[in-house]
Design an enzyme around this catalytic site. Sequence first.
Site, mmCIF file in Angstrom:
data_model
loop_
_atom_site.group_PDB
_atom_site.id
_atom_site.type_symbol
_atom_site.label_atom_id
_atom_site.label_comp_id
_atom_site.label_asym_id
_atom_site.label_seq_id
_atom_site.Cartn_x
_atom_site.Cartn_y
_atom_site.Cartn_z
ATOM 1 N N ALA A 146 -2.868 -12.465 -12.816
ATOM 2 C CA ALA A 146 -2.379 -11.473 -11.857
ATOM 3 C C ALA A 146 -1.160 -12.028 -11.147
ATOM 4 O O ALA A 146 -1.117 -13.205 -10.794
ATOM 5 C CB ALA A 146 -3.466 -11.133 -10.842
ATOM 6 N N CYS A 147 -0.163 -11.170 -10.956
ATOM 7 C CA CYS A 147 1.007 -11.517 -10.162
ATOM 8 C C CYS A 147 1.258 -10.351 -9.207
ATOM 9 O O CYS A 147 0.612 -9.308 -9.343
ATOM 10 C CB CYS A 147 2.222 -11.821 -11.049
ATOM 11 S SG CYS A 147 2.845 -10.433 -12.005
ATOM 12 N N PRO A 148 2.170 -10.491 -8.263
ATOM 13 C CA PRO A 148 2.345 -9.429 -7.272
ATOM 14 C C PRO A 148 2.562 -8.031 -7.864
ATOM 15 O O PRO A 148 1.920 -7.077 -7.458
ATOM 16 C CB PRO A 148 3.556 -9.876 -6.458
ATOM 17 C CG PRO A 148 3.509 -11.371 -6.549
ATOM 18 C CD PRO A 148 3.006 -11.647 -7.951
ATOM 19 N N THR A 158 1.970 -11.171 -15.507
ATOM 20 C CA THR A 158 0.537 -10.960 -15.758
ATOM 21 C C THR A 158 0.234 -10.866 -17.258
ATOM 22 O O THR A 158 -0.571 -11.639 -17.767
ATOM 23 C CB THR A 158 0.031 -9.715 -15.004
ATOM 24 O OG1 THR A 158 0.211 -9.945 -13.605
ATOM 25 C CG2 THR A 158 -1.422 -9.431 -15.293
#
Length: 104
Positions: free
Chosen positions: A8-10, A16
């Site tokens: 997960a990334c922002p 991701t």
Amino acid sequence: MKIVGISACPAGLAHTPMAAKALEKAGQSLGYDVKMEQQGSMGQVNRITQEEADAADFVIIASDQKIEQMDSFKNKKVIRMDINLCIKAPKAVLSKCVAAVKGE
């Protein structure tokens, strides 16, 4: 060895899926069964079932974000890794995690 994880990334649009694919591909070449769930703006992709979580030797979290449904992994060894490192050196990440789980 069975490994499940979440990337997960922002935004969840680039890093991701890149991390998830890199870890799955590296796992295959190292002889590990790796399944990565992706969490981000697109929701959850390739969701890990409770059965898959229960069967896993450990869980890798490729993120510094808040992860949904971490309670699925209670009683499991959870290792957090930097998402960029998972993209750049996925084999090294998996080898380090496996060694840590085995106590090497």
